[in-house]
Design a protein around this motif. Structure first.
Motif, PDB file in Angstrom:
ATOM      1  N   ASN A  54      17.159   3.781  42.392  1.00 31.25           N
ATOM      2  CA  ASN A  54      17.056   4.745  41.301  1.00 31.25           C
ATOM      3  C   ASN A  54      18.441   5.151  40.816  1.00 31.25           C
ATOM      4  O   ASN A  54      19.455   4.853  41.453  1.00 31.25           O
ATOM      5  N   ALA A  55      18.473   5.828  39.700  1.00 31.12           N
ATOM      6  CA  ALA A  55      19.752   6.202  39.093  1.00 31.12           C
ATOM      7  C   ALA A  55      20.509   7.200  39.964  1.00 31.12           C
ATOM      8  O   ALA A  55      21.729   7.225  39.969  1.00 31.12           O
ATOM      9  N   GLU A  56      19.761   8.044  40.723  1.00 30.46           N
ATOM     10  CA  GLU A  56      20.401   9.050  41.566  1.00 30.46           C
ATOM     11  C   GLU A  56      21.360   8.404  42.563  1.00 30.46           C
ATOM     12  O   GLU A  56      22.400   8.948  42.896  1.00 30.46           O
ATOM     13  N   ASN A  57      21.009   7.213  43.037  1.00 34.94           N
ATOM     14  CA  ASN A  57      21.866   6.506  43.977  1.00 34.94           C
ATOM     15  C   ASN A  57      22.822   5.547  43.278  1.00 34.94           C
ATOM     16  O   ASN A  57      23.398   4.669  43.914  1.00 34.94           O
ATOM     17  N   ASP A  58      22.971   5.703  41.967  1.00 39.09           N
ATOM     18  CA  ASP A  58      23.810   4.814  41.173  1.00 39.09           C
ATOM     19  C   ASP A  58      23.353   3.366  41.325  1.00 39.09           C
ATOM     20  O   ASP A  58      24.144   2.448  41.374  1.00 39.09           O
ATOM     21  N   GLU A  59      22.042   3.197  41.454  1.00 35.47           N
ATOM     22  CA  GLU A  59      21.454   1.873  41.624  1.00 35.47           C
ATOM     23  C   GLU A  59      20.361   1.756  40.569  1.00 35.47           C
ATOM     24  O   GLU A  59      19.179   1.732  40.865  1.00 35.47           O
ATOM     25  N   SER A  60      20.770   1.774  39.291  1.00 37.19           N
ATOM     26  CA  SER A  60      19.767   1.893  38.242  1.00 37.19           C
ATOM     27  C   SER A  60      19.196   0.551  37.804  1.00 37.19           C
ATOM     28  O   SER A  60      18.168   0.496  37.150  1.00 37.19           O
ATOM     29  N   ASP A  61      19.865  -0.553  38.139  1.00 35.77           N
ATOM     30  CA  ASP A  61      19.298  -1.856  37.802  1.00 35.77           C
ATOM     31  C   ASP A  61      19.743  -2.873  38.856  1.00 35.77           C
ATOM     32  O   ASP A  61      20.094  -2.477  39.961  1.00 35.77           O
ATOM     33  N   VAL A  62      19.748  -4.163  38.523  1.00 30.04           N
ATOM     34  CA  VAL A  62      20.128  -5.150  39.532  1.00 30.04           C
ATOM     35  C   VAL A  62      21.436  -5.859  39.154  1.00 30.04           C
ATOM     36  O   VAL A  62      21.755  -6.899  39.702  1.00 30.04           O
ATOM     37  N   ASN A  63      22.167  -5.272  38.210  1.00 31.12           N
ATOM     38  CA  ASN A  63      23.418  -5.877  37.776  1.00 31.12           C
ATOM     39  C   ASN A  63      24.558  -5.491  38.730  1.00 31.12           C
ATOM     40  O   ASN A  63      24.959  -4.344  38.770  1.00 31.12           O
ATOM     41  N   ASN A  66      27.541  -3.180  37.886  1.00 32.62           N
ATOM     42  CA  ASN A  66      27.267  -1.830  37.426  1.00 32.62           C
ATOM     43  C   ASN A  66      27.112  -0.891  38.622  1.00 32.62           C
ATOM     44  O   ASN A  66      26.129  -0.962  39.349  1.00 32.62           O
ATOM     45  N   GLY A  67      28.101  -0.040  38.849  1.00 36.32           N
ATOM     46  CA  GLY A  67      28.018   0.963  39.922  1.00 36.32           C
ATOM     47  C   GLY A  67      27.640   0.351  41.268  1.00 36.32           C
ATOM     48  O   GLY A  67      28.262  -0.604  41.730  1.00 36.32           O
ATOM     49  N   TYR A  68      26.610   0.911  41.898  1.00 43.42           N
ATOM     50  CA  TYR A  68      26.145   0.401  43.183  1.00 43.42           C
ATOM     51  C   TYR A  68      24.898  -0.466  43.030  1.00 43.42           C
ATOM     52  O   TYR A  68      24.177  -0.689  43.988  1.00 43.42           O
ATOM     53  N   SER A  69      24.627  -0.929  41.800  1.00 39.08           N
ATOM     54  CA  SER A  69      23.418  -1.724  41.577  1.00 39.08           C
ATOM     55  C   SER A  69      23.462  -3.054  42.307  1.00 39.08           C
ATOM     56  O   SER A  69      22.426  -3.687  42.518  1.00 39.08           O
ATOM     57  N   GLY A  70      24.664  -3.484  42.731  1.00 37.61           N
ATOM     58  CA  GLY A  70      24.762  -4.707  43.517  1.00 37.61           C
ATOM     59  C   GLY A  70      23.925  -4.628  44.781  1.00 37.61           C
ATOM     60  O   GLY A  70      23.412  -5.630  45.275  1.00 37.61           O
ATOM     61  N   TRP A  71      23.769  -3.396  45.304  1.00 33.77           N
ATOM     62  CA  TRP A  71      22.941  -3.207  46.499  1.00 33.77           C
ATOM     63  C   TRP A  71      21.517  -3.679  46.226  1.00 33.77           C
ATOM     64  O   TRP A  71      20.907  -4.329  47.052  1.00 33.77           O
ATOM     65  N   ALA A  72      20.977  -3.318  45.053  1.00 34.10           N
ATOM     66  CA  ALA A  72      19.617  -3.748  44.708  1.00 34.10           C
ATOM     67  C   ALA A  72      19.597  -5.253  44.542  1.00 34.10           C
ATOM     68  O   ALA A  72      18.668  -5.940  44.971  1.00 34.10           O
ATOM     69  N   CYS A  73      20.638  -5.800  43.899  1.00 33.95           N
ATOM     70  CA  CYS A  73      20.702  -7.229  43.628  1.00 33.95           C
ATOM     71  C   CYS A  73      20.629  -8.021  44.937  1.00 33.95           C
ATOM     72  O   CYS A  73      19.899  -8.999  45.052  1.00 33.95           O
ATOM     73  N   ILE A  74      21.383  -7.563  45.934  1.00 34.44           N
ATOM     74  CA  ILE A  74      21.444  -8.329  47.187  1.00 34.44           C
ATOM     75  C   ILE A  74      20.269  -7.981  48.114  1.00 34.44           C
ATOM     76  O   ILE A  74      19.701  -8.843  48.768  1.00 34.44           O
ATOM     77  N   ARG A  75      19.840  -6.720  48.108  1.00 38.27           N
ATOM     78  CA  ARG A  75      18.748  -6.314  48.997  1.00 38.27           C
ATOM     79  C   ARG A  75      17.437  -7.014  48.661  1.00 38.27           C
ATOM     80  O   ARG A  75      16.653  -7.340  49.533  1.00 38.27           O
ATOM     81  N   TYR A  76      17.204  -7.172  47.374  1.00 33.31           N
ATOM     82  CA  TYR A  76      15.907  -7.729  46.983  1.00 33.31           C
ATOM     83  C   TYR A  76      15.962  -9.232  46.765  1.00 33.31           C
ATOM     84  O   TYR A  76      15.073  -9.817  46.150  1.00 33.31           O
ATOM     85  N   GLY A  77      17.017  -9.873  47.273  1.00 32.39           N
ATOM     86  CA  GLY A  77      17.046 -11.331  47.259  1.00 32.39           C
ATOM     87  C   GLY A  77      17.270 -11.940  45.897  1.00 32.39           C
ATOM     88  O   GLY A  77      16.855 -13.065  45.641  1.00 32.39           O
TER      89      GLY A  77
END
Lengths: 525, 286
Positions: A54-63, A66-77
């Motif tokens: 979510n945006a609160e964690n600076d993880e608003s997308d999978v790019n 962009n901020g900490y969205s890399g976490w989503a990119c790598i976590r979700y494969g």
């Protein structure tokens, strides 16, 4: 007339029955939702609940740029990095196969053959160069870490030249922002990217979730699941119930209090010690805290053992320094003030703080020792730590006033705090330098309490020029000990992270770095 | 005919006795709750703020009648201590809104004119907001704390009393006894104190007593959302909120304060009903 009477007689029970039906229908187990409404027969579908996308964690997308969205990119494969962390948090090849450190500022990296992006483009040095060039252009944190001067691409051979020696370059490349994406395919308006991972995102909705479909051409073998729905559920109790009702097949970030519910079949829990640490930083602007004895007394008044064992339900280990014992420069190599209220009281007395008016709190020159403990609620452990510290500090006569607020950063800016407790991944790259450069030095962006130590600055100078891993570990140990001797920081606990899997789920494994969740191994039968 | 009248009188008397018995019963219970709150520090078996992590989450029974919470604090002591915060805050809140609301209503009703129009439009504005949502907004702007929660709820609750008081004043303003009092030379202050307030007190008091339970729920609600009492203060709403995630594993942590809220609200509502029966015979049985 008669008909009307009949209607009068039946309408109340009818209405009641309709309402009861309405209420009951809400209780039934709905078929799990399929956000885009398509779910073919025989498809393997997986529902994954997560608290952090979510945006609160600076993880608003999978790019990843962009901020900490890399976490989503790598976590979700979706994306993968050139190097990945082993269970011992050492960088090992992933999209790269090997590297050589030609000189202090030149690194040659050989890329894996036969890897393609989900766009169909083959992974080569040129593609990686485009990606990293864009990354350092738009991502301040990455640019500051990598300090890349120039990248040259030749077939599968990538040569990186840095402006200054960056001993931890390979570790930094394994950071989630280092996910390699196809810049030709680009970044869509909703923040979707084309990676090389086992899954690709088809729907990206900030604060709501993601839809993933399998990458049929994945270089590491065919992924087992056809479709994965990642759902953002920020409330831990809601997620607990979703997991119990079978709406989710796997969940990350469940409250500790709920974990005992999933200890028996059909659920399984995968747990792992991480370098996420809960610690308090002392504000050197506060007069009382400039006294080393007072800081030491406070450090000795935090019941780390009780906090970890009881309030965190044993989901962690009591901390000594910033790094858990599994690291070469971890807790086993350093010592800190032990929990001892008796000794703390003596230290306070030595500093001139005694209870002269019998109100249970120590005072000096007519001033009661009152400290403001600032923390925030989005990490569930922090309010617990605050309340525990409040009680143990009261024992030694310090009046601790807890300010637990989501606006904690405003209070940091205004300086209205004495001890700031936060949670932070202290070694996200497996390298120790990051923690010190971020939190403890004169130039650190997060040195909230204006801590300064000549010795620490000198050691960092040395660290900056040291390439050998063992020497770096040795330096990190010495630097940690400086912090602990000064009691400028109090480290309470390291988090043990847990991922819960539902019935028939395999391959969902917690990893010390908290990055790898959905992999090609994930399956559901 | 006479027979019938006699019976009705008899019935009324019986009903009156019944109401009195109810009043005594519920009044005693309510007094019990208030006395518990007043003497809470002397009644608690343990220090409600003393943490003992070695005895965390003990189930009810043995040394801890209602069990312990996750910090090892005795639940019974915390529930008793919590009555202080919740009950006192509710009583304070009701007192404040009754006084302020009624004063505004009396002023409006008695004076009329521009002041009336102005104050009533202000109260319209407050009434136009959904109550709890507005309270949450006010409480979060002022940041937590039980006193701020009381202020937030007072902000949204006074217009009701202003409306009631005003309508009552309007209905008695032109009564002959008012005119007589005025003719005999009473000033405004005396008129309001001697003749207006006593004659409109009934409905206002009934509303106030009935509101105690509601306000208790709303204070507990704000605390549950983290906008009322701040930890470690023992307060029923925040105790429930803190125990939320343990509902399935250690239910006593949430059941104890929950039951306390339930019982107290029921008691005060029953008292309110009975007071209404006593003071406002026209409303009886509605």
């Amino acid at each position: 007339m008669k008909r009307r009477n009949l209607w009068k007689t039946v309408r109340v029970p009818l209405l009641a029955a309709a309402m009861a039906a309405g209420i009951l229908s809400g209780c039934g187990k709905d078929p799990a939702p399929a956000p885009d409404g398509k779910e073919a027969e025989g498809e393997k579908v997986f529902y994954y609940g997560d608290t952090t996308f979510n945006a609160e964690n600076d993880e608003s997308d999978v790019n990843p740029h962009n901020g900490y969205s890399g976490w989503a990119c790598i976590r979700y494969g979706i994306g993968e990095t050139l190097f990945k962390y082993s269970d011992a948090m050492e960088a090992e090849p992933w999209l790269a196969t090997e590297y050589t450190n030609v000189d202090e500022t030149t690194w040659e990296i050989t890329l894996r053959d036969g890897v393609t992006f989900t766009s169909g483009r083959a992974l080569d040095a040129q593609a990686v160069r485009e990606c990293l060039d864009h990354l350092t252009e738009v991502h301040e944190r990455a640019a500051g870490d990598l300090k890349i001067q120039e990248i040259t691409a030749d077939g599968q051979k990538l040569t990186i030249r840095t402006e200054v020696p960056v001993p931890a370059l390979i570790n930094y490349l394994a950071e989630p922002y280092g996910c390699i994406i196809d810049m030709e395919a680009g970044i869509t308006d909703d923040g979707n990217v084309t990676g090389t991972g086992p899954y690709r995102a088809t729907v990206v909705e900030t604060d709501k979730g993601l839809t993933l479909v399998k990458n049929e051409n994945y270089w590491g073998g065919m992924p087992h699941l056809d479709r994965i729905y990642v759902q953002t559920i920020s409330d831990g109790d809601t997620m607990t119930m979703a997991m119990q009702s079978g709406e989710l097949d796997g969940a990350y970030g469940l409250p500790y209090a709920s974990l005992p519910l999933f200890e028996s079949a059909p659920y399984t829990i995968s747990s792992c010690e991480t370098s996420r640490s809960f610690f308090g930083a002392m504000n050197y602007e506060t007069e009382a805290l400039q006294d080393a004895n007072v800081r030491r007394a406070i450090a000795g008044a935090i019941d780390k053992e009780g906090f970890t064992r009881v309030l965190m339900n044993g989901n962690g280990s009591p901390a000594v320094g910033p790094f858990p014992a599994s690291f070469a420069y971890g807790d086993d190599t350093v010592t800190a003030q032990l929990f001892d209220p008796e000794a703390s009281r003596a230290l306070l007395a030595e500093a001139g703080w005694t209870d002269t008016d019998g109100d249970g709190y120590v005072d000096r020159n007519g001033q009661k020792l009152t400290l403001r403990w600032l923390t925030y609620p989005s990490r569930q452990e922090l309010p617990l730590l605050a309340e525990s510290a409040q009680a143990t500090m009261k024992e030694i006569g310090i009046d601790l006033q807890v300010n637990c607020t989501a606006n904690h950063l405003d209070f940091i800016d205004s300086g209205d705090w004495d001890i700031y407790a936060s949670a932070f991944v202290t070694a996200p790259t497996g390298d120790p330098e990051f923690f010190f450069t971020t939190h403890c030095l004169d130039a650190s962006s997060k040195n909230r309490g204006n801590y300064h130590s000549d010795e620490l600055e000198a050691l960092e100078e040395q660290m900056n020029r040291t390439f050998d891993a063992e020497e770096r570990a040795e330096l990190a140990t010495r630097m940690t000990q400086v912090l602990l001797n000064d009691n400028s920081f109090v480290f309470a606990s390291h988090l043990r992270m847990s991922i819960v899997s539902g019935e028939g789920v395999t391959g969902l494994v917690a990893h010390p770095c908290d990055y790898y969740e959905i992999t090609a191994d994930l399956d559901k039968n | 005919m006479r027979e019938k009248q006699k019976m009705t009188v008899g019935k009324q008397r019986a009903a009156g006795d019944y109401i009195k018995i109810k009043m005594i019963l519920f009044g005693t219970l309510a007094a019990g709750v208030i006395l518990t709150a007043v003497f809470a520090p002397y009644l608690v078996p343990y220090d409600p703020y003393e943490q003992d992590l070695g005895n965390a989450l003990l189930p009810p029974g043995g040394a801890h009648l209602l069990g312990t919470d996750r910090y090892g604090r005795d639940m019974l002591s915390r529930v008793i201590m919590g009555s202080r915060t919740t009950v006192f805050a509710a009583l304070l809140l009701v007192a404040v809104i009754t006084v302020i609301g009624s004063a505004a209503g009396i002023l409006c009703g008695y004076h009329g004119g521009k002041l009336d129009a102005f104050l009533m439009r202000v109260s319209d504005i407050f009434l136009a907001f959904p109550g709890m949502v507005f309270a949450i907004a006010v409480a979060s702007v002022m940041s937590g704390g039980i006193l701020n929660a009381v202020i937030a709820l007072a902000c949204i609750s006074w217009p009701k009393y202003a409306r009631i008081a005003r309508s009552q004043v309007l209905s008695i303003r032109n009564m002959p006894y008012m005119a007589a009092a005025k003719l005999s030379g009473s000033g405004t202050f005396k008129m309001i104190c001697r003749h207006v307030v006593p004659n409109i007190a009934g409905p206002v008091i009934v509303t106030a007593v009935l509101d105690i339970g509601t306000m208790m729920m709303e204070i507990a609600g704000l605390s549950f959302l983290g906008l009322g009492a701040a930890p470690p203060t023992a307060e029923w709403g925040s105790m429930m909120s803190n125990g939320r995630s343990m509902l399935q594993t250690s239910p006593w942590v949430i059941l104890a304060p929950g039951t306390a809220i339930f019982l107290t609200v029921v008691i005060f509502n029953l008292v309110g009903d009975t007071v209404r029966d006593l003071l406002d015979p026209r409303q009886k049985g509605r």
